[in-house]
Enzyme design. Structure first.
Site, short mmCIF file in Angstrom:
data_model
loop_
_atom_site.label_atom_id
_atom_site.label_comp_id
_atom_site.label_asym_id
_atom_site.label_seq_id
_atom_site.Cartn_x
_atom_site.Cartn_y
_atom_site.Cartn_z
CE LYS A 90 -5.96 2.08 -0.52
NZ LYS A 90 -6.37 2.16 0.84
CE LYS A 137 -3.53 2.44 2.62
NZ LYS A 137 -4.50 2.38 3.72
NE ARG A 196 -3.41 7.50 6.16
CZ ARG A 196 -4.11 7.99 7.18
NH1 ARG A 196 -3.54 8.15 8.36
NH2 ARG A 196 -5.38 8.35 7.02
C1 PBG Z 1 -7.37 3.57 5.58
C2 PBG Z 1 -7.65 3.42 4.13
C3 PBG Z 1 -7.46 4.38 3.12
C4 PBG Z 1 -8.00 3.84 1.95
C5 PBG Z 1 -8.48 2.58 2.27
N1 PBG Z 1 -8.23 2.33 3.62
C6 PBG Z 1 -6.90 5.74 3.18
C7 PBG Z 1 -5.55 6.00 3.67
O1 PBG Z 1 -4.70 5.12 3.77
O2 PBG Z 1 -5.33 7.16 3.97
C8 PBG Z 1 -8.07 4.53 0.63
C9 PBG Z 1 -9.07 4.01 -0.34
C10 PBG Z 1 -9.38 4.91 -1.47
O3 PBG Z 1 -8.75 5.97 -1.70
O4 PBG Z 1 -10.32 4.58 -2.20
N2 PBG Z 1 -6.20 2.99 6.04
#
Ligand code: PBG
Length: 324
Positions: free
Chosen positions: A248, A195, A217
């Site tokens: 992701k 991610k 983050r």
């Molecule tokens: C939370 C999370 C996020 C997304 C999914 N779970 C946001 C982030 O990490 O700030 C993003 C999903 C999207 O943008 O569609 N941990």
């Protein structure tokens, strides 16, 4: 084989030939629909940056899930907006939390829809980080127990699968152990394994009220410049017991999807995130692109890159198109 012995256009000259040699076919079976649950009754708050998506109270959420099920979508991914936030994100693992109540309502009404729950703390903590914060530092190891409690509480509520998105080190092993200890040894874990720390999450953070209140983050999500590191992250999660590996975002990381598909023999999922959705919707609204065509091309490219499962806000639109 060279021209003129070989002519690439021979097999493109009619629709039947093109269908016969098509290498990638998108199916409704590939799609997973993300949804946002919020407290209240008959709530349907439009999310401005994600046209067609809403924060839904449980009653309306169940209706949307019924619609998705009718369209043949096999799974939904559930995110919750809690009634209150605190430093430890306690509403994430509360028995009567929003996700826990939403899951049981959905499983009651639409038992054959697979309900996957996002396991993270950022929507539930007042500082908006995905872990516990001590002296401005996100504490990895202390967070693991809370994530594990969250996953078990989701499973107890009836979740079919849990999907940790926090990016703490060691969370897959922690979740696996906790689930097994509570007799949920058959509950699969879909790991947000690679991610990235991406600017494409902007609309989601509006939808889920999960923006970090200080800093960013970057100490836990991955640097967009890295690819070898994705393999290390994925390998670690495989060894800790992940059942499905997720990459992701999707579109800016097709090379990572392809690489992971080549190197790992588990199912691979890709998250076509909120910003990817918003860009297409915005350009369509401006009349600059053909929205439905760009949507189908995008989803097909994610599958072609190697994704077996695509989490996408386009799931309903695509399922309708695929039905014809
Ligand atoms: C939370 C999370 C996020 C997304 C999914 N779970 C946001 C982030 O990490 O700030 C993003 C999903 C999207 O943008 O569609 N941990």
């Amino acid at each position: 084989m060279l021209f003129p012995d070989y002519r690439a256009r021979r097999l493109r000259q009619n629709a039947a030939f093109r269908r016969m040699v098509r290498e990638t076919t998108l199916s409704t079976d590939d799609l997973m629909l993300p949804l946002f649950a919020i407290n209240g009754k008959n709530v349907k708050n439009p999310i401005a940056s994600m046209p067609g998506h809403f924060q839904l109270s449980v009653d309306n959420l169940v209706k949307t899930v019924e619609e998705a099920f009718e369209l043949g979508i096999p799974a939904i991914m559930l995110f919750g907006l809690p009634s209150k936030k605190d430093p430890l994100g306690t509403r994430a693992y509360a028995k009567d939390g929003i996700v826990q109540r939403a899951v049981s309502a959905i499983k009651n009404k639409v038992p054959d829809m697979a309900v996957v729950t996002d396991v993270c703390l950022c929507q539930y903590t007042d500082h908006g980080h995905c872990g516990i914060v001590e002296k401005g530092v996100i504490e990895n190891d202390a967070t693991l127990d809370l994530l594990a409690r969250t996953a078990v509480s989701h499973a107890k509520a009836g979740a079919d699968m849990v999907a940790p998105s926090d990016m703490m080190d060691g969370r897959i092993a922690a979740l696996r152990e906790a689930l097994d200890d509570s007799q949920f040894d058959l509950t699969p874990i879909m790991s947000y394994a690679a991610k990235y720390c991406s600017a494409f999450y902007g609309p989601f953070r509006d939808a889920a009220h999960s923006a970090p209140q200080f800093g960013d983050r970057r100490t836990y999500q991955m640097d967009p410049a890295n690819s070898l590191e994705a393999i290390r992250e994925v390998t670690m999660d495989v060894e800790e017991g992940a059942d499905i590996i997720m990459i992701k975002p999707a579109l800016p990381y097709l090379d990572i999807i392809s690489r992971v598909r080549d190197e790992i023999d588990l199912p691979v999922a890709a998250y076509n995130v909120s910003g990817e959705y918003a860009m297409i919707k915005a350009a369509e609204k401006m009349g600059w692109i053909d929205g439905p065509k760009v949507m189908m091309e995008t989803l097909t490219s994610i599958k072609r890159a190697g994704a077996d499962i695509i989490m996408t806000y386009f799931a309903m639109d695509a399922a309708r198109m695929l039905r014809g």
